[in-house]
Design a protein around this motif. Sequence first.
Motif, short mmCIF file in Angstrom:
data_model
loop_
_atom_site.label_atom_id
_atom_site.label_comp_id
_atom_site.label_asym_id
_atom_site.label_seq_id
_atom_site.Cartn_x
_atom_site.Cartn_y
_atom_site.Cartn_z
N THR A 75 21.73 19.90 -8.91
CA THR A 75 20.39 19.86 -9.09
C THR A 75 19.60 19.26 -10.15
N GLY A 76 20.25 18.82 -10.94
CA GLY A 76 19.80 17.08 -12.01
C GLY A 76 19.72 16.09 -11.56
N ILE A 77 20.60 15.67 -10.26
CA ILE A 77 20.33 14.74 -9.49
C ILE A 77 19.24 14.87 -8.50
N LEU A 78 18.89 15.79 -8.06
CA LEU A 78 18.26 15.94 -6.93
C LEU A 78 16.45 15.92 -7.83
N ALA A 79 16.45 17.01 -9.45
CA ALA A 79 15.69 16.23 -10.56
C ALA A 79 15.04 15.04 -10.50
N MET A 80 15.85 13.96 -10.77
CA MET A 80 15.42 12.19 -10.74
C MET A 80 15.37 12.20 -10.06
N LEU A 81 16.24 12.49 -8.17
CA LEU A 81 15.15 11.61 -6.70
C LEU A 81 13.81 12.01 -6.74
N ALA A 82 14.07 13.07 -7.17
CA ALA A 82 12.19 14.07 -6.92
C ALA A 82 11.18 12.94 -7.62
N PHE A 83 11.61 13.00 -9.29
CA PHE A 83 10.69 11.50 -10.59
C PHE A 83 10.36 11.04 -9.50
N SER A 84 11.49 9.81 -8.88
CA SER A 84 11.88 8.59 -9.02
C SER A 84 10.18 8.90 -7.79
N GLY A 85 9.92 9.55 -7.23
CA GLY A 85 8.61 10.04 -6.06
C GLY A 85 8.91 9.66 -4.62
N GLY A 86 8.46 9.00 -3.59
CA GLY A 86 8.67 9.21 -2.27
C GLY A 86 8.11 9.64 -1.37
N THR A 87 8.85 10.06 -0.16
CA THR A 87 7.39 10.94 1.30
C THR A 87 7.06 12.47 1.43
N ILE A 88 6.27 12.74 1.35
CA ILE A 88 6.38 13.56 0.92
C ILE A 88 7.65 14.76 2.03
N GLU A 89 8.46 14.08 3.03
CA GLU A 89 8.94 14.70 2.82
C GLU A 89 10.30 14.75 2.69
N LEU A 90 10.73 13.04 1.65
CA LEU A 90 11.64 13.42 1.11
C LEU A 90 11.62 14.74 -0.16
N LEU A 91 10.43 14.81 -0.80
CA LEU A 91 10.05 15.48 -2.03
C LEU A 91 10.17 16.53 -1.15
N ALA A 92 9.92 17.31 -0.09
CA ALA A 92 10.55 18.62 0.87
C ALA A 92 11.74 19.00 0.21
N LEU A 93 12.23 17.72 0.63
CA LEU A 93 14.30 17.57 1.21
C LEU A 93 14.62 18.33 -0.29
N TRP A 94 14.06 17.66 -1.22
CA TRP A 94 14.99 17.51 -2.41
C TRP A 94 14.52 18.91 -3.36
N ILE A 95 12.90 19.57 -3.20
CA ILE A 95 13.12 20.82 -3.34
C ILE A 95 13.71 21.83 -2.43
N GLY A 96 13.69 21.47 -1.67
CA GLY A 96 14.46 22.65 -0.64
C GLY A 96 15.82 22.18 -1.05
N ILE A 97 16.48 21.45 -1.02
CA ILE A 97 17.99 21.39 -1.19
C ILE A 97 18.34 21.94 -2.81
N GLY A 98 17.42 21.70 -3.36
CA GLY A 98 17.75 22.49 -4.99
C GLY A 98 17.49 23.49 -4.79
N TRP A 99 16.68 24.43 -4.11
CA TRP A 99 16.27 26.14 -3.66
C TRP A 99 18.37 26.53 -3.18
N ALA A 100 18.35 26.17 -1.72
CA ALA A 100 19.15 26.54 -1.69
C ALA A 100 20.87 26.44 -2.06
N VAL A 101 20.41 24.98 -3.25
CA VAL A 101 22.37 25.50 -3.79
C VAL A 101 21.90 26.44 -4.70
#
Length: 180
Positions: A75-101
Amino acid sequence: MSGRDGTRRAMLVAGSCSFLLGLVLLLWPGRSTATLALVFGTALLVSAGMQVYLAFSARMAIWLRGLVVVSATLTGILAMLAFSGGTIELLALWIGIGWAVRGTVQALVAAWDDGLAGGALHEVCGVVTAVIGIVVIAMKFETVTGLATLAGAALLIIGVLELLTGGLLRSALRGPVTGP
């Protein structure tokens, strides 16, 4: 502070943060991808922090503790990936994986830890969080507004479940304590 009281407080803090971040997402005017990155990163970071706290303060089997630490690290790694930005699809993927895990681990810990107070409610909260994560992963988002609306509503739901799991409803129903 007992492990049970620490778990309760951690759930109340996480629930409050989730609820407030959900409101921010829903009400923030002129949302942008950068706004989503900031809010998702913060939500994931709070989640990781809560998991680390629970892993080291709650009374649970060592293998469950290890599972929670692995979840917190991811989850911490996903937070860092989210903070780094990216596309809408990537942000959805990071938060979705975080919640699923996180939801899956919460449900597993609740199912396997017989000493957890309100275990059934923890299981429900975990399953709902995991399902929300899977839905976010599976959906295709084309606009910031679409992702922000769904994620904001999801954070509100997760926040309310965490507050209930933390005992907010029990405390409210008990009312003020009077006398010695």
